[in-house]
Motif scaffolding. Structure first.
Motif, PDB file in Angstrom:
ATOM      1  N   ALA A   1       0.789  -1.246   0.079  1.00 40.82           N
ATOM      2  CA  ALA A   1       0.085  -0.002   0.030  1.00 40.82           C
ATOM      3  C   ALA A   1       0.845   1.156  -0.048  1.00 40.82           C
ATOM      4  N   ASP A   2       1.921   0.954   0.687  1.00 40.01           N
ATOM      5  CA  ASP A   2       2.773   2.315   0.929  1.00 40.01           C
ATOM      6  C   ASP A   2       4.084   2.137   0.043  1.00 40.01           C
ATOM      7  N   HIS A   3       4.686   1.066  -0.011  1.00 39.35           N
ATOM      8  CA  HIS A   3       6.038   1.036  -0.616  1.00 39.35           C
ATOM      9  C   HIS A   3       6.378   0.061  -1.805  1.00 39.35           C
ATOM     10  N   VAL A   4       7.494   0.188  -2.621  1.00 40.78           N
ATOM     11  CA  VAL A   4       7.872  -0.650  -3.753  1.00 40.78           C
ATOM     12  C   VAL A   4       9.173  -1.212  -3.342  1.00 40.78           C
ATOM     13  N   ALA A   5       9.467  -2.525  -3.173  1.00 37.68           N
ATOM     14  CA  ALA A   5      10.816  -3.179  -3.043  1.00 37.68           C
ATOM     15  C   ALA A   5      11.069  -3.662  -4.326  1.00 37.68           C
ATOM     16  N   PHE A   6      12.391  -3.456  -4.611  1.00 39.56           N
ATOM     17  CA  PHE A   6      13.072  -3.985  -6.059  1.00 39.56           C
ATOM     18  C   PHE A   6      14.329  -4.188  -5.536  1.00 39.56           C
TER      19      PHE A   6
ATOM     20  N   GLY B   1       3.191  -4.554   4.924  1.00 40.77           N
ATOM     21  CA  GLY B   1       4.111  -3.527   4.337  1.00 40.77           C
ATOM     22  C   GLY B   1       5.366  -3.193   5.253  1.00 40.77           C
ATOM     23  N   ALA B   2       5.510  -3.992   6.461  1.00 45.41           N
ATOM     24  CA  ALA B   2       6.503  -3.643   7.609  1.00 45.41           C
ATOM     25  C   ALA B   2       7.698  -4.253   7.117  1.00 45.41           C
ATOM     26  N   LEU B   3       8.018  -5.546   6.514  1.00 44.96           N
ATOM     27  CA  LEU B   3       9.031  -6.026   6.270  1.00 44.96           C
ATOM     28  C   LEU B   3       9.427  -6.575   4.840  1.00 44.96           C
ATOM     29  N   VAL B   4      10.603  -6.880   4.383  1.00 46.89           N
ATOM     30  CA  VAL B   4      10.792  -7.396   2.999  1.00 46.89           C
ATOM     31  C   VAL B   4      11.547  -8.563   3.365  1.00 46.89           C
ATOM     32  N   ALA B   5      11.088  -9.650   2.670  1.00 46.80           N
ATOM     33  CA  ALA B   5      11.857 -11.029   2.732  1.00 46.80           C
ATOM     34  C   ALA B   5      12.536 -11.054   1.463  1.00 46.80           C
ATOM     35  N   PHE B   6      13.546 -11.546   1.525  1.00 47.38           N
ATOM     36  CA  PHE B   6      14.598 -11.667   0.146  1.00 47.38           C
ATOM     37  C   PHE B   6      15.615 -13.017   0.213  1.00 47.38           C
ATOM     38  N   THR B   7      15.898 -13.316  -0.811  1.00 48.54           N
ATOM     39  CA  THR B   7      16.869 -14.444  -0.845  1.00 48.54           C
ATOM     40  C   THR B   7      18.372 -13.646  -0.865  1.00 48.54           C
ATOM     41  N   GLY B   8      19.251 -14.074   0.060  1.00 49.54           N
ATOM     42  CA  GLY B   8      20.557 -13.532   0.046  1.00 49.54           C
ATOM     43  C   GLY B   8      21.575 -14.840  -0.347  1.00 49.54           C
ATOM     44  N   HIS B   9      22.426 -14.471  -1.545  1.00 49.26           N
ATOM     45  CA  HIS B   9      23.517 -15.500  -1.984  1.00 49.26           C
ATOM     46  C   HIS B   9      24.678 -15.162  -1.450  1.00 49.26           C
ATOM     47  N   TYR B  10      24.921 -15.644  -0.251  1.00 47.28           N
ATOM     48  CA  TYR B  10      26.050 -15.378   0.437  1.00 47.28           C
ATOM     49  C   TYR B  10      26.845 -16.914   0.717  1.00 47.28           C
ATOM     50  N   ASP B  11      28.224 -16.566   0.571  1.00 46.50           N
ATOM     51  CA  ASP B  11      28.861 -17.698   0.771  1.00 46.50           C
ATOM     52  C   ASP B  11      28.860 -18.957  -0.049  1.00 46.50           C
ATOM     53  N   GLY B  12      28.504 -18.881  -1.291  1.00 50.47           N
ATOM     54  CA  GLY B  12      28.049 -20.022  -1.966  1.00 50.47           C
ATOM     55  C   GLY B  12      26.629 -20.422  -1.905  1.00 50.47           C
TER      56      GLY B  12
ATOM     57  N   ALA C   1      22.261 -19.864  -1.012  1.00 50.72           N
ATOM     58  CA  ALA C   1      21.115 -19.070  -0.914  1.00 50.72           C
ATOM     59  C   ALA C   1      20.383 -19.279   0.378  1.00 50.72           C
ATOM     60  N   ASP C   2      19.897 -18.159   0.993  1.00 48.14           N
ATOM     61  CA  ASP C   2      18.990 -18.631   2.191  1.00 48.14           C
ATOM     62  C   ASP C   2      17.945 -17.297   2.222  1.00 48.14           C
ATOM     63  N   VAL C   3      17.062 -17.426   3.020  1.00 49.09           N
ATOM     64  CA  VAL C   3      16.057 -16.450   3.012  1.00 49.09           C
ATOM     65  C   VAL C   3      16.367 -15.527   4.283  1.00 49.09           C
ATOM     66  N   TYR C   4      15.891 -14.261   4.080  1.00 45.33           N
ATOM     67  CA  TYR C   4      16.519 -13.119   5.142  1.00 45.33           C
ATOM     68  C   TYR C   4      15.195 -12.358   5.284  1.00 45.33           C
ATOM     69  N   VAL C   5      14.943 -11.404   6.212  1.00 43.90           N
ATOM     70  CA  VAL C   5      13.674 -10.532   6.306  1.00 43.90           C
ATOM     71  C   VAL C   5      14.717  -9.330   6.809  1.00 43.90           C
ATOM     72  N   VAL C   6      14.061  -8.200   6.533  1.00 44.05           N
ATOM     73  CA  VAL C   6      14.713  -6.775   6.871  1.00 44.05           C
ATOM     74  C   VAL C   6      13.477  -5.804   7.099  1.00 44.05           C
ATOM     75  N   PRO C   7      13.390  -4.998   8.156  1.00 46.80           N
ATOM     76  CA  PRO C   7      12.331  -4.148   8.234  1.00 46.80           C
ATOM     77  C   PRO C   7      12.480  -3.017   6.875  1.00 46.80           C
ATOM     78  N   VAL C   8      11.258  -2.513   6.674  1.00 44.53           N
ATOM     79  CA  VAL C   8      11.412  -1.616   5.435  1.00 44.53           C
ATOM     80  C   VAL C   8      12.009  -0.273   5.692  1.00 44.53           C
ATOM     81  N   ASP C   9      11.997   0.064   7.104  1.00 44.78           N
ATOM     82  CA  ASP C   9      12.713   1.204   7.538  1.00 44.78           C
ATOM     83  C   ASP C   9      14.430   0.966   7.548  1.00 44.78           C
TER      84      ASP C   9
ATOM     85  N   PRO D   1      19.351  -7.224   8.621  1.00 42.10           N
ATOM     86  CA  PRO D   1      18.582  -8.304   8.156  1.00 42.10           C
ATOM     87  C   PRO D   1      18.634  -9.562   9.243  1.00 42.10           C
ATOM     88  N   ASP D   2      17.461 -10.371   9.042  1.00 39.46           N
ATOM     89  CA  ASP D   2      17.477 -11.593  10.068  1.00 39.46           C
ATOM     90  C   ASP D   2      17.596 -12.840   8.984  1.00 39.46           C
TER      91      ASP D   2
END
Length: 149
Positions: free
Chosen positions: A33-38, A73-84, A86-94, A98-99
């Motif tokens: 409703a308020d943001h676009v993540a990309f 709209g408070a969190l963004v989940a994403f795939t992090g390709h680290y150290d060879g 890929a795992d799933v992380y979340v980070v606040p939109v502000d 990342p967790d």
């Protein structure tokens, strides 16, 4: 000096390098409703829904992909390709640290959210016989083991 090929000339004309031109390399948009993540330049960014106030959420040297805004709209989940891997992380939109939600040697990829926003959907081959065979799992935002759907 060699002449420009027609393809190179077309690319130069299609992407002008003048100041003030819009950025054309934005990928994988997710809209709330308020943001676009990309994704831009291998990092996750978020901006107001009208495109104003863009800010980078991730700065790791690895590549991030597949951003998905939570239903509220408070969190963004994403795939992090680290150290060879890929795992799933979340980070606040502000912004913030990342967790990491998944810790498995096979690649896990973010695929969305459950409707209540309590869990992230992910695709993984963790319980399959073949690397080509992937299943959808849910993992709680607060941490815990992924559960197959």
């Amino acid at each position: 000096m060699r002449a420009l090929t027609p393809l190179a000339l077309a690319l130069l004309l299609a992407f002008p390098a003048t100041a003030g031109e819009p950025t054309l390399l934005l990928r994988s948009p997710s809209v709330s409703a308020d943001h676009v993540a990309f994704v831009y330049a291998g990092d996750v960014w978020v901006a107001d829904r009208d495109g104003a106030h863009p800010r980078r959420l991730t700065v790791h040297p690895g590549v991030e992909s597949d951003p998905f805004l939570s239903p509220d709209g408070a969190l963004v989940a994403f795939t992090g390709h680290y150290d060879g891997n890929a795992d799933v992380y979340v980070v606040p939109v502000d912004g913030g640290q990342p967790d990491r939600l998944t810790f498995h040697p096979t690649d896990d990829a973010a695929r969305g959210w459950t409707p209540d926003g309590e869990s992230v959907l992910l695709r993984s081959g963790r319980l399959t016989q073949s690397r080509r065979d992937r299943r959808i799992y849910t993992v709680p935002v607060g941490g815990g083991m992924p559960a197959p759907m």
